[in-house]
Design an enzyme around this catalytic site. Structure first.
Site, PDB file in Angstrom:
ATOM      1  N   GLY A 124       0.837  -1.204   0.000  1.00 27.65           N
ATOM      2  CA  GLY A 124       0.000   0.000   0.000  1.00 27.65           C
ATOM      3  C   GLY A 124       0.865   1.245   0.000  1.00 27.65           C
ATOM      4  N   LYS A 125       0.273   2.373  -0.198  1.00 24.84           N
ATOM      5  CA  LYS A 125       0.977   3.659  -0.088  1.00 24.84           C
ATOM      6  C   LYS A 125      -0.072   4.750  -0.041  1.00 24.84           C
ATOM      7  CE  LYS A 125       5.389   4.899  -0.015  1.00 24.84           C
ATOM      8  NZ  LYS A 125       6.545   4.074   0.385  1.00 24.84           N
ATOM      9  N   GLY A 126       0.287   5.888   0.554  1.00 28.57           N
ATOM     10  CA  GLY A 126      -0.660   6.990   0.609  1.00 28.57           C
ATOM     11  C   GLY A 126       0.071   8.308   0.527  1.00 28.57           C
TER      12      GLY A 126
END
Ligand code: NAD
Length: 419
Positions: A108-110
């Site tokens: 994931g990444k944000g």
């Protein structure tokens, strides 16, 4: 964790490397289709009140790329260059990084498109809390576990954890990693990435017959990853002959005093004015004769134009994406060995995994235990990658993607695709 301006172009490089490995694995086309698409992309507006009272709106993102092996895992980036494309690319990358060191996480990444350098602490706190509040339903220790990335800090993780805990009405330290020690962070997390870099470098040096004692090491970037890696190389008997940061590069053929340089950088917030070595350009540093070159600053610093002038025997990618596919090809042709980022800098996410496990158990390990388990994870998985590279006669990068893709695909096939 702050680095300079970045480009939105890593996804293309990632796909290039993925395709090379996927071809050797004989991946079926449906699975390939599935793995080159993110599971979920979330875009939302973050209303944000400046200290002056003015109301603004920033854009926030979270991409959950793959969940086959566990909750999504990956940092939150606060930077003016953040886009959906970049966040997706980084989430894709995290999927393979977690898998190659066999962690029970997906990728994931944000991020938030903002410039944290221009924001007050109070403004940063308000953005972080609203960002976390928007994600309450989709993050959590069993869903998606964020961490710091460029422009975000342990303090920001503390605000994220507090906001999430307030919303769900219970104490949930395992919702993010990279927290300060006093609220459930892990010992050894700050040094973990640099430590992992030196562990895999020393393992590969042994394979190549390079004695650590007196081996010449060049480190680009003297932040968290580069300065810790440099210290570990010195502890192993190597001679660090050059270091650099955004302010310039410093060279001493007889070896630099790394403890002194680290103290200088801490006191002055950069190496600017450092007198322990002769000043050279950042470009020249990358082309110095050495045994080991560690790019630990930015992406795309080794490219088609300078790859043929690099004189290292071994390149260890402390940074994410420091080598373009064109440069990678030139290094392969010239017999320069590259330990790819997804393995070389996986020490950070490995200790983040330890932090998550400690938070869930409510039982915290000694630093020596963290370091010992980190060494086990890095050595075991790096051996697997390098054995496969030898067996299939492919570069370490291709072998690393093959190990990672195979693990993700095996999990997906075992669970069955709900289609
Ligand atoms: P950091 O901000 O602490 O340090 C970055 C360093 O690079 C600084 O010394 C900066 O001055 C230097 N730098 C910037 N531009 C430069 C240039 N043009 N030439 C030379 N030096 C330059 O960041 P960090 O946490 O050490 O991260 C470095 C790299 O490692 C990034 O690519 C990051 O994504 C990657 N990484 C970090 C971690 C981690 O746990 N910190 C984990 C995995 C990957």
């Amino acid at each position: 964790m702050m680095t300079a301006a970045r480009e939105v172009s890593v996804f293309g490089d990632g796909i290039t490397y993925f395709n090379e490995a996927a071809a050797l694995l004989d991946l079926n086309p449906g699975m390939k289709r599935l793995l080159t698409k993110p599971s979920r992309q979330i875009i939302f507006s973050i209303p944000f009140q400046r200290d002056t009272g003015e109301l603004e709106v920033f854009t926030g993102y979270r991409v959950q790329y793959n969940f086959a092996r566990g909750p999504a895992k990956g940092g939150i980036r606060f930077h003016p260059g953040v886009t959906l494309d970049e966040v997706t690319a980084l989430a894709f990358w995290m999927t393979w990084k977690c898998a190659v060191v066999d962690l029970p996480f997906g990728g994931g990444k944000g991020g938030v498109t903002c410039d944290p350098g221009t924001l007050s602490l109070g403004e940063l706190e308000r953005i972080t809390r609203r960002y976390a509040a928007e994600l309450v339903e989709v993050v959590g220790p069993d869903k998606d576990v964020p961490a710091p990335d460029v422009g975000t800090t342990p303090q920001i993780m503390a605000w994220f954890m507090d906001t999430y805990s307030m919303h769900v009405r219970q104490h949930v330290p395992g919702v993010v990693t990279g927290k300060p020690l006093e609220i459930g962070g892990s010992r050894g997390r700050v040094e973990a990435t640099g430590r992992g870099v030196s562990l895999v470098a020393l393992a590969q040096m042994r394979r190549m017959g390079i004695e650590p004692k007196g081996a010449r090491v060049v480190v680009q970037g003297f932040g968290n990853v580069g300065s810790v890696a440099a210290k570990m190389f010195v502890d192993a008997g190597c001679t660090v002959v050059a270091i650099s940061d955004v302010t310039g590069a410093y060279h001493n053929d007889r070896g630099l005093d790394i403890a002194g340089a680290t103290a200088y950088a801490q006191e002055h917030h950069s190496l600017d004015g450092y007198r322990g070595g002769e000043r050279i350009t950042n470009e020249a540093l990358l082309e110095l004769p050495c045994d080991v070159l560690v790019p630990a600053a930015l992406e795309k610093v080794l490219h088609a134009a300078n790859a043929s002038r690099v004189q290292a025997k071994l390149i260890v990618e402390g940074a994410n994406g420091p080598t373009t596919p064109e440069a990678d090809h030139i290094f392969n042709q010239r017999g320069i060995v590259v330990i790819p980022d997804i393995v070389a800098n996986a020490g950070g996410v490995t200790v983040s995994y330890f932090e998550w496990a400690q938070d869930r158990a409510g039982y915290f390990w000694k630093e020596s235990e963290v370091n010992e388990r980190l060494a086990d994870v890095m050595n075991e998985n790096f051996t697997k990658v390098s054995d496969l590279a030898q067996l299939r006669n492919v570069p370490l990068r291709t072998a690393a993607y093959m190990v990672a893709i195979d693990r993700v695909v095996t999990s997906m096939n075992t669970r069955g695709v709900y289609a």
